[in-house]
Design an enzyme around this catalytic site. Structure first.
Site, PDB file in Angstrom:
ATOM      1  CB  THR A  24      -1.008  -0.004   1.169  1.00 55.20           C
ATOM      2  OG1 THR A  24      -2.005   0.991   0.922  1.00 55.20           O
ATOM      3  CG2 THR A  24      -0.349   0.225   2.511  1.00 55.20           C
ATOM      4  CB  CYS A  30      -4.366   5.873   5.837  1.00 59.38           C
ATOM      5  SG  CYS A  30      -5.592   6.788   4.868  1.00 59.38           S
ATOM      6  CG  HIS A  47      -4.718   2.122   2.932  1.00 60.16           C
ATOM      7  ND1 HIS A  47      -3.687   2.408   2.078  1.00 60.16           N
ATOM      8  CD2 HIS A  47      -5.100   3.307   3.458  1.00 60.16           C
ATOM      9  CE1 HIS A  47      -3.473   3.732   2.085  1.00 60.16           C
ATOM     10  NE2 HIS A  47      -4.335   4.286   2.920  1.00 60.16           N
TER      11      HIS A  47
END
Length: 163
Positions: A24, A30, A47
């Site tokens: 990711t 995040c 994520h």
């Protein structure tokens, strides 16, 4: 050559296929939650963008990984789906992200709220992080390889390091 599964915001994946890497990109506020089962060589990643699905229950249908409260249970289920055996307390948990990159006055504290929400949900499953690289002010890219279980982080500001 490794088969890379790219995980976007609110997405998740799990695998135990040799040669596979889950990756990711650009985690700011995040949080990436990585689950590893060393017995079956299963890995999974979600994520997470926001702490709670209360603000947008309809988004959960498309992207359960978008929220900590729905993403972590969905990741545990995905790990079951690839045959992980140590569910949930036997899994190794690693966390990355939760930075404060776009909120210089700490008005919203999304990164910190995400970290706390993720940990609360994990604790509810009887899990806690074995390693983490969270907070701060840098964006992170995270990858985990099925073959080794190595979790590698990178950022423009810091280079590459192992979690």
């Amino acid at each position: 050559m490794a088969d890379t599964i790219v995980i976007g915001v609110g997405e998740l994946a799990a695998s135990r296929t040799p040669g596979t890497v889950l990756k990711t990109f650009a985690l700011g506020s995040c949080v990436a939650v990585v689950l590893l089962d060393p017995r079956t060589r299963s890995v999974g990643m979600v994520h997470v963008a926001l702490p709670s699905s209360d603000i947008s229950p309809e988004r959960v249908q498309d992207r359960p990984g978008y929220f900590a409260d729905t993403g972590i249970p969905a990741l545990v289920q995905a790990m079951r789906g690839v045959g992980a055996a140590g569910l949930p307390a036997g899994l190794i948990v690693k966390l990355a992200g939760g930075a404060n990159v776009l909120d210089p006055n700490n008005t919203f504290n999304i990164g910190k709220r995400n970290i706390l929400a993720v940990k609360k949900i994990l604790w509810g499953f009887g899990m806690g992080p074995r390693a983490e690289d969270v907070g701060g002010h840098i964006s992170r890219t995270v990858s985990v390889a099925v073959d080794t279980g190595a979790v590698i982080l990178s950022s423009h500001a810091k280079g590459e390091w192992r979690l």
